[in-house]
Design a protein around this motif. Sequence first.
Motif, PDB file in Angstrom:
ATOM      1  N   PRO A 477       0.831  -1.206   0.000  1.00  0.00           N
ATOM      2  CA  PRO A 477       0.000   0.000   0.000  1.00  0.00           C
ATOM      3  C   PRO A 477       0.864   1.255   0.000  1.00  0.00           C
ATOM      4  O   PRO A 477       1.889   1.309   0.686  1.00  0.00           O
ATOM      5  CB  PRO A 477      -0.780  -0.109   1.315  1.00  0.00           C
ATOM      6  N   ARG A 478       0.471   2.239  -0.791  1.00  0.00           N
ATOM      7  CA  ARG A 478       1.211   3.510  -0.835  1.00  0.00           C
ATOM      8  C   ARG A 478       1.023   4.250   0.493  1.00  0.00           C
ATOM      9  O   ARG A 478      -0.070   4.243   1.063  1.00  0.00           O
ATOM     10  CB  ARG A 478       0.681   4.357  -1.988  1.00  0.00           C
ATOM     11  N   ASP A 479       2.115   4.856   0.939  1.00  0.00           N
ATOM     12  CA  ASP A 479       2.044   5.643   2.169  1.00  0.00           C
ATOM     13  C   ASP A 479       1.612   7.065   1.802  1.00  0.00           C
ATOM     14  O   ASP A 479       2.359   7.803   1.164  1.00  0.00           O
ATOM     15  CB  ASP A 479       3.433   5.655   2.821  1.00  0.00           C
ATOM     16  N   GLY A 513     -10.254   4.915  -5.419  1.00  0.00           N
ATOM     17  CA  GLY A 513      -9.967   4.068  -6.585  1.00  0.00           C
ATOM     18  C   GLY A 513     -10.747   2.771  -6.452  1.00  0.00           C
ATOM     19  O   GLY A 513     -11.687   2.670  -5.641  1.00  0.00           O
ATOM     20  N   GLY A 514     -10.357   1.755  -7.219  1.00  0.00           N
ATOM     21  CA  GLY A 514     -11.066   0.475  -7.175  1.00  0.00           C
ATOM     22  C   GLY A 514     -11.132  -0.084  -5.767  1.00  0.00           C
ATOM     23  O   GLY A 514     -12.180  -0.565  -5.319  1.00  0.00           O
ATOM     24  N   ILE A 515     -10.023   0.033  -5.031  1.00  0.00           N
ATOM     25  CA  ILE A 515     -10.004  -0.558  -3.693  1.00  0.00           C
ATOM     26  C   ILE A 515     -10.798   0.284  -2.708  1.00  0.00           C
ATOM     27  O   ILE A 515     -11.487  -0.253  -1.840  1.00  0.00           O
ATOM     28  CB  ILE A 515      -8.544  -0.803  -3.251  1.00  0.00           C
ATOM     29  N   GLY A 516     -10.771   1.617  -2.857  1.00  0.00           N
ATOM     30  CA  GLY A 516     -11.592   2.469  -2.002  1.00  0.00           C
ATOM     31  C   GLY A 516     -13.069   2.115  -2.137  1.00  0.00           C
ATOM     32  O   GLY A 516     -13.800   2.016  -1.143  1.00  0.00           O
ATOM     33  N   GLN A 570     -11.643  11.810  -1.899  1.00  0.00           N
ATOM     34  CA  GLN A 570     -10.600  11.806  -2.944  1.00  0.00           C
ATOM     35  C   GLN A 570     -10.088  13.221  -3.175  1.00  0.00           C
ATOM     36  O   GLN A 570     -10.792  14.202  -2.925  1.00  0.00           O
ATOM     37  CB  GLN A 570     -11.100  11.180  -4.243  1.00  0.00           C
ATOM     38  N   ARG A 571      -8.857  13.310  -3.658  1.00  0.00           N
ATOM     39  CA  ARG A 571      -8.243  14.628  -3.875  1.00  0.00           C
ATOM     40  C   ARG A 571      -8.725  15.267  -5.167  1.00  0.00           C
ATOM     41  O   ARG A 571      -8.860  16.473  -5.254  1.00  0.00           O
ATOM     42  CB  ARG A 571      -6.716  14.478  -3.884  1.00  0.00           C
ATOM     43  N   LYS A 572      -8.976  14.431  -6.187  1.00  0.00           N
ATOM     44  CA  LYS A 572      -9.415  14.992  -7.473  1.00  0.00           C
ATOM     45  C   LYS A 572     -10.781  15.648  -7.312  1.00  0.00           C
ATOM     46  O   LYS A 572     -11.635  15.119  -6.585  1.00  0.00           O
ATOM     47  CB  LYS A 572      -9.624  13.919  -8.549  1.00  0.00           C
ATOM     48  N   PRO A 573     -11.005  16.727  -8.041  1.00  0.00           N
ATOM     49  CA  PRO A 573     -12.375  17.240  -8.081  1.00  0.00           C
ATOM     50  C   PRO A 573     -13.171  16.411  -9.090  1.00  0.00           C
ATOM     51  O   PRO A 573     -12.597  15.614  -9.826  1.00  0.00           O
ATOM     52  CB  PRO A 573     -12.190  18.681  -8.564  1.00  0.00           C
ATOM     53  N   ALA A 665       0.917   1.133 -10.838  1.00  0.00           N
ATOM     54  CA  ALA A 665      -0.117   2.107 -11.190  1.00  0.00           C
ATOM     55  C   ALA A 665      -1.150   1.436 -12.087  1.00  0.00           C
ATOM     56  O   ALA A 665      -0.792   0.743 -13.041  1.00  0.00           O
ATOM     57  CB  ALA A 665       0.506   3.282 -11.918  1.00  0.00           C
ATOM     58  N   GLU A 666      -2.419   1.624 -11.745  1.00  0.00           N
ATOM     59  CA  GLU A 666      -3.508   1.066 -12.549  1.00  0.00           C
ATOM     60  C   GLU A 666      -3.393  -0.439 -12.715  1.00  0.00           C
ATOM     61  O   GLU A 666      -3.912  -1.004 -13.661  1.00  0.00           O
ATOM     62  CB  GLU A 666      -3.520   1.701 -13.949  1.00  0.00           C
ATOM     63  N   LEU A 667      -2.661  -1.072 -11.798  1.00  0.00           N
ATOM     64  CA  LEU A 667      -2.527  -2.520 -11.916  1.00  0.00           C
ATOM     65  C   LEU A 667      -3.897  -3.163 -11.739  1.00  0.00           C
ATOM     66  O   LEU A 667      -4.664  -2.788 -10.886  1.00  0.00           O
ATOM     67  CB  LEU A 667      -1.611  -3.074 -10.820  1.00  0.00           C
ATOM     68  N   ASP A 668      -4.192  -4.116 -12.552  1.00  0.00           N
ATOM     69  CA  ASP A 668      -5.344  -4.947 -12.235  1.00  0.00           C
ATOM     70  C   ASP A 668      -5.021  -6.382 -12.608  1.00  0.00           C
ATOM     71  O   ASP A 668      -4.023  -6.668 -13.266  1.00  0.00           O
ATOM     72  CB  ASP A 668      -6.624  -4.437 -12.899  1.00  0.00           C
TER      73      ASP A 668
HETATM   74  P1  NAP Z   1      -6.029   3.311  -7.626  1.00  0.00           P
HETATM   75  O1  NAP Z   1      -7.171   2.921  -8.480  1.00  0.00           O
HETATM   76  O2  NAP Z   1      -4.810   3.828  -8.239  1.00  0.00           O
HETATM   77  O3  NAP Z   1      -6.623   4.356  -6.586  1.00  0.00           O
HETATM   78  C1  NAP Z   1      -5.906   4.905  -5.550  1.00  0.00           C
HETATM   79  C2  NAP Z   1      -6.573   6.208  -5.145  1.00  0.00           C
HETATM   80  O4  NAP Z   1      -5.829   6.771  -4.105  1.00  0.00           O
HETATM   81  C3  NAP Z   1      -6.596   7.167  -6.288  1.00  0.00           C
HETATM   82  O5  NAP Z   1      -7.930   7.233  -6.765  1.00  0.00           O
HETATM   83  C4  NAP Z   1      -6.068   8.463  -5.715  1.00  0.00           C
HETATM   84  O6  NAP Z   1      -7.112   9.394  -5.763  1.00  0.00           O
HETATM   85  C5  NAP Z   1      -5.695   8.156  -4.285  1.00  0.00           C
HETATM   86  N1  NAP Z   1      -4.305   8.500  -3.995  1.00  0.00           N
HETATM   87  C6  NAP Z   1      -3.215   8.273  -4.757  1.00  0.00           C
HETATM   88  N2  NAP Z   1      -2.106   8.727  -4.147  1.00  0.00           N
HETATM   89  C7  NAP Z   1      -2.499   9.259  -2.978  1.00  0.00           C
HETATM   90  C8  NAP Z   1      -1.811   9.895  -1.923  1.00  0.00           C
HETATM   91  N3  NAP Z   1      -0.506  10.078  -1.949  1.00  0.00           N
HETATM   92  N4  NAP Z   1      -2.536  10.330  -0.884  1.00  0.00           N
HETATM   93  C9  NAP Z   1      -3.861  10.156  -0.842  1.00  0.00           C
HETATM   94  N5  NAP Z   1      -4.574   9.575  -1.825  1.00  0.00           N
HETATM   95  C10 NAP Z   1      -3.887   9.128  -2.877  1.00  0.00           C
HETATM   96  O7  NAP Z   1      -5.574   2.121  -6.746  1.00  0.00           O
HETATM   97  P2  NAP Z   1      -6.397   1.077  -5.911  1.00  0.00           P
HETATM   98  O8  NAP Z   1      -7.712   1.600  -5.467  1.00  0.00           O
HETATM   99  O9  NAP Z   1      -5.440   0.650  -4.875  1.00  0.00           O
HETATM  100  O10 NAP Z   1      -6.666  -0.071  -6.916  1.00  0.00           O
HETATM  101  C11 NAP Z   1      -5.585  -0.752  -7.510  1.00  0.00           C
HETATM  102  C12 NAP Z   1      -6.019  -1.362  -8.829  1.00  0.00           C
HETATM  103  O11 NAP Z   1      -6.893  -2.428  -8.587  1.00  0.00           O
HETATM  104  C13 NAP Z   1      -6.747  -0.366  -9.697  1.00  0.00           C
HETATM  105  O12 NAP Z   1      -6.019  -0.080 -10.851  1.00  0.00           O
HETATM  106  C14 NAP Z   1      -8.005  -1.022 -10.074  1.00  0.00           C
HETATM  107  O13 NAP Z   1      -8.078  -1.187 -11.484  1.00  0.00           O
HETATM  108  C15 NAP Z   1      -7.962  -2.396  -9.472  1.00  0.00           C
HETATM  109  N6  NAP Z   1      -9.220  -2.606  -8.760  1.00  0.00           N
HETATM  110  C16 NAP Z   1     -10.388  -2.381  -9.425  1.00  0.00           C
HETATM  111  C17 NAP Z   1     -11.575  -2.563  -8.779  1.00  0.00           C
HETATM  112  C18 NAP Z   1     -12.875  -2.305  -9.473  1.00  0.00           C
HETATM  113  O14 NAP Z   1     -12.901  -1.907 -10.628  1.00  0.00           O
HETATM  114  N7  NAP Z   1     -14.003  -2.495  -8.828  1.00  0.00           N
HETATM  115  C19 NAP Z   1     -11.598  -2.966  -7.460  1.00  0.00           C
HETATM  116  C20 NAP Z   1     -10.370  -3.161  -6.810  1.00  0.00           C
HETATM  117  C21 NAP Z   1      -9.204  -2.984  -7.474  1.00  0.00           C
HETATM  118  P3  NAP Z   1      -6.884  10.954  -5.531  1.00  0.00           P
HETATM  119  O15 NAP Z   1      -5.497  11.252  -5.997  1.00  0.00           O
HETATM  120  O16 NAP Z   1      -7.942  11.656  -6.295  1.00  0.00           O
HETATM  121  O17 NAP Z   1      -7.072  11.140  -4.075  1.00  0.00           O
END
Ligand code: NAP
Length: 683
Positions: A477-479, A513-516, A570-573, A665-668
């Motif tokens: 997990p990213r810190d 993101g997907g995990i959120g 989320q940070r993005k608008p 990044a964007e790993l799935d």
């Molecule tokens: P992710 O999709 O890259 O989302 C991570 C989220 O964290 C981003 O939306 C970003 O949003 C936020 N973030 C990034 N850096 C940050 C920081 N330094 N501080 C605070 N917030 C930060 O990653 P993920 O949710 O871990 O999912 C990983 C992969 O698994 C994704 O690519 C996804 O395709 C896949 N997955 C998909 C699903 C699904 O489709 N249902 C479910 C689970 C996993 P902001 O920058 O806007 O805050």
Amino acid sequence: MSAAYPRLLAPLDLGFTTLANRLLMGSMHTGLEDGRKHFEAMAAFYAERARGGVGLIVTGGFAPNMEGWAKPLAGTLATHAAARRHRQVSDAVHAEGGKIALQILHTGRYAYQPLAVAPSRIKSPISPFTPRELSARGVERQIRAFVRCAALAREAGYDGVEVMGSEGYFINQFLVTHTNKRSDEWGGDYEQRMRLPLEIVQRVREAVGPDFIVIYRLSMLDLIPEGSSWAEAVQLAKAVSAAGATILNTGIGWHEARIPTIATSVPRGAFAWVTKKMRTELRAAGLTIPLVTSNRINTPEVAEQILADECADMVSLARPLLADAEFVAKAKADRADDINTCIACNQACLDHTFQNKLASCLVNPRAAMETVLLVRTTSTRRRFAVVGAGPAGLAAATTLAERGHEVELFESAAEIGGQFNMARRIPGKEEFAETLRYFGRRIAATGVRLHLDTRATAEMLIAQRFDAVLLATGVSPRDPKIPGQELPHVLSYVDLLLHARPVGARVAVVGAGGIGYDVAEFLVTPDGESPTLHLQEWLAEWGVADPAQVRGGIVPGRPTPPARQVTLLQRKPGKFGRTLGKTTGWIHRATLAMKQVRLIGGVHYERITPEGVVVSRGDDGRERQLVACDSVVLCAGQEPLRELHAPLQAAGVTVHLIGGADEAAELDAKRAIAQGTTLAAAL
Ligand code: NAP
Ligand code: SF4
């Protein structure tokens, strides 16, 4: 032959021909239909499914004319020359002892192209093109196109056709007042509105003769306002049967319906009761036409149970045949545990189709790539180490071993699965466990030597002198480095999902993101109460009703209250859930809305306090807000884990990075499994 599935494996006598079993491969658009250059690949794709023993295959949709195209230059069967090209497909299937019908698909107002036509000039919510209203002569031309297409299908060597009359396509659009406002002989009362399918089926039957399969796919549950009533659907089924259909297939929901019908969160066999209701009506009227049921049937056990419950005479599986071409053969041989089960994720099939890409399958990247992704037995057996038993490592290790290589698979955890072990704990994602069961079986069958609870070190890998090492060590997990994140009420999604750390009644989720999204769904669901596992609760939640009680089968949903009060940040608008799947994102968004999850975007995380998360918003960051909560779950994305890479390279070991270790990044899982398989096929 297996005694476990007597009904599924029983032949079906259609009078003029007999199907080997009760499994129909439902129409699945792969994109191979849409280019002449793909005919060889399409033939290989269907031939592999025929070899796997499926009773009857239905191709992806082919338009009967240009107006019917789903998109510009979509696959069309309208000429003798085209029929000759199709011979390659029908011959390949027949050579494997299979049977195949061509689906005739006219998309009407769903067409993503400017030639679209429809009963009335009403734009659909899923295409930017407003259709042209057909004149009465225009309707006649469409009917003739259907008939010509069916005759050409026969000429092309197919065993039958499926007339696509459901899912809200052209024929369906004539049936309901929602899309048919005509006052001529093709509109008005139901007798007139249903003339179109009857004319098509009757004239198709006349053109193809009595010994040709004509399947009619009938929308039994529209799931839209002003959809067909049950009495109308029954009337149509009887009339279509009398007009010459051989088989009635079930359609559930128009594409514009806002109720999930095939996603992974839909309970297995969720709509078989609709076909049963229709079958009961038809049998009571003395009609013996076989009925096919469909939607979320993905194991032989579910299929057998549906047939045992007399819901239908056949079951239709489309995506599960992408996932495993040998579905029937494995069921027959009592090897159901070896089936690569479709997890209904849509990520590599429908999502691709809607992105105008060729479809394949997340759990089986060879699907529709049979002529390209070849897994050949090796002539030089070599020794490989694969580090990490997540999706990428599992795919690579089992593919290498299948090819005859010697493979050691190291996993630091006590079980295989990596990120899938978290995914399978999300309510509505229970299917992900099936992929781990499948890979467990593959490991045993292919002879991969699995070392669980073993953290591979560079020294040990170097000492064992492997020919190459594949690093599939995944992600961490990213810190997000938010001040206060070390407080005891802050946890990562791994703590929550894998280590079951408890959380309070009010939870803030950092990262959407997907995990959120997954974590939010986990938090709003009471423990062990996944609606996916309780059909009646799921139907009530989404507002699916008995079509005999209400037109279209929809009523307002009655969601159960959320288990916790959740806020997603989320940070993005702007819009939430933009990175979610093309065909499933709306379901996740709707689910969170149903569970009253609060969405706050455009935030800057100031700090986490015992009271909650302090965020600032606005251009100057002056608008401060405390998101009050008892627990905070961090879902801020991931970083690659690849600490073994540099020391191995320094020691001259050949190293390949795959999956999250390569690119987080964007790993799935789709990319991870495809990358692991493709690399292993090439080594
Ligand atoms: P992710 O999709 O890259 O989302 C991570 C989220 O964290 C981003 O939306 C970003 O949003 C936020 N973030 C990034 N850096 C940050 C920081 N330094 N501080 C605070 N917030 C930060 O990653 P993920 O949710 O871990 O999912 C990983 C992969 O698994 C994704 O690519 C996804 O395709 C896949 N997955 C998909 C699903 C699904 O489709 N249902 C479910 C689970 C996993 P902001 O920058 O806007 O805050
Ligand atoms: Fe099933 Fe997902 Fe494969 Fe599509 S991509 S066939 S839904 S497992």
